[in-house]
Design an enzyme around this catalytic site. Structure first.
Site, PDB file in Angstrom:
ATOM      1  N   TYR A   1       1.025  -1.327  -0.350  1.00 27.19           N
ATOM      2  CA  TYR A   1      -0.077  -0.336  -0.725  1.00 27.19           C
ATOM      3  C   TYR A   1       0.653   1.240  -0.199  1.00 27.19           C
ATOM      4  CZ  TYR A   1      -3.804  -3.144   1.053  1.00 27.19           C
ATOM      5  OH  TYR A   1      -4.776  -3.912   1.180  1.00 27.19           O
TER       6      TYR A   1
ATOM      7  N   HIS B   1      -8.839   1.518  -5.701  1.00 27.68           N
ATOM      8  CA  HIS B   1      -8.357   0.527  -4.467  1.00 27.68           C
ATOM      9  C   HIS B   1      -6.474   1.046  -5.160  1.00 27.68           C
ATOM     10  CE1 HIS B   1     -11.536  -1.674  -3.927  1.00 27.68           C
ATOM     11  NE2 HIS B   1     -11.296  -2.040  -4.588  1.00 27.68           N
TER      12      HIS B   1
ATOM     13  N   SER C   1      -3.901  -0.697  -4.022  1.00 27.55           N
ATOM     14  CA  SER C   1      -3.289  -1.688  -5.328  1.00 27.55           C
ATOM     15  C   SER C   1      -3.648  -2.380  -6.545  1.00 27.55           C
ATOM     16  CB  SER C   1      -2.970  -2.846  -4.409  1.00 27.55           C
ATOM     17  OG  SER C   1      -4.529  -3.221  -3.439  1.00 27.55           O
TER      18      SER C   1
HETATM   19  C1  DQA Z   1      -7.633  -2.028  -1.463  1.00 29.90           C
HETATM   20  C2  DQA Z   1      -7.630  -2.986  -1.877  1.00 29.90           C
HETATM   21  C3  DQA Z   1      -8.416  -3.870  -0.784  1.00 29.90           C
HETATM   22  O1  DQA Z   1      -8.271  -5.147  -1.366  1.00 29.90           O
HETATM   23  C4  DQA Z   1      -8.284  -4.365   0.560  1.00 29.90           C
HETATM   24  O2  DQA Z   1      -8.924  -5.086   1.755  1.00 29.90           O
HETATM   25  C5  DQA Z   1      -7.785  -2.878   1.441  1.00 29.90           C
HETATM   26  C6  DQA Z   1      -7.086  -1.834   0.513  1.00 29.90           C
HETATM   27  C7  DQA Z   1      -6.767  -1.338  -1.742  1.00 29.90           C
HETATM   28  O3  DQA Z   1      -6.951   0.123  -1.386  1.00 29.90           O
HETATM   29  O4  DQA Z   1      -5.351  -1.949  -2.801  1.00 29.90           O
HETATM   30  O5  DQA Z   1      -8.019  -2.293   2.645  1.00 29.90           O
HETATM   31  O6  DQA Z   1      -9.028  -1.392  -1.736  1.00 29.90           O
END
Ligand code: DQA
Length: 152
Positions: free
Chosen positions: A31, A109, A111
């Site tokens: 992240y 997201h 990631s």
């Molecule tokens: C996320 C990706 C999700 O799979 C994960 O549960 C997160 C962060 C991201 O910002 O990459 O908490 O949303």
């Protein structure tokens, strides 16, 4: 062109789901090292540049996220949402996004969820949003704000 109607600056909500309050410390290899406060500042600055008022929020609670989507339906011109883990599981978030249509909602997201575990490849929320950005880190939030500014 600025996203303004008359002189009124429009408000957009940037809503963040569970565990995103731990950004910076949480799995930084996935992240990144930027914390949520820094992302918030960048979003507020981007909003200023785009002529949008950004209301940036985070909660670890699904029902609170639903309530904020309802509030956005009453008060905001659009929403950027990183639903985090609830994106993969929450029919309630899907329904809330549908319930505030035609308000534009963009999913972000940090990631690339498609390059990760199979349980992250699908989100319940993505069929309900106008578009989704993933894998671009915090830049994704800024791109989503630009896309919202273009639409509203
Ligand atoms: C996320 C990706 C999700 O799979 C994960 O549960 C997160 C962060 C991201 O910002 O990459 O908490 O949303």
């Amino acid at each position: 062109m600025r996203a303004r109607k008359g002189n009124a600056v429009k408000t957009v909500f940037v809503i963040n789901g569970p565990n995103l309050n731990l950004l910076g410390k949480r799995e930084p290899s996935i992240y990144g090292g930027k914390d949520l406060e820094a992302i918030s500042k960048d979003c507020l600055q981007a909003g200023e540049d785009l002529g949008l008022m950004v209301d940036f929020r985070q909660s670890n609670h699904e029902g609170v996220l639903v309530d904020w989507l309802h509030e956005a339906g009453e008060q905001a011109a659009g929403v950027v949402i990183n639903p985090a883990g609830y994106g993969h599981t929450s029919i309630a978030l899907h329904d809330a996004i549908k319930a505030i249509a035609p308000l534009p909602v963009i999913e972000v997201h940090l990631s690339n969820i498609h390059a990760r575990e199979p349980f992250r490849h699908h989100t319940m929320t993505s069929p309900a949003v106008v578009g989704m950005i993933c894998g671009l880190g915090p830049t994704g939030y800024i791109l989503a704000l630009r896309a919202l500014a273009d639409r509203i």
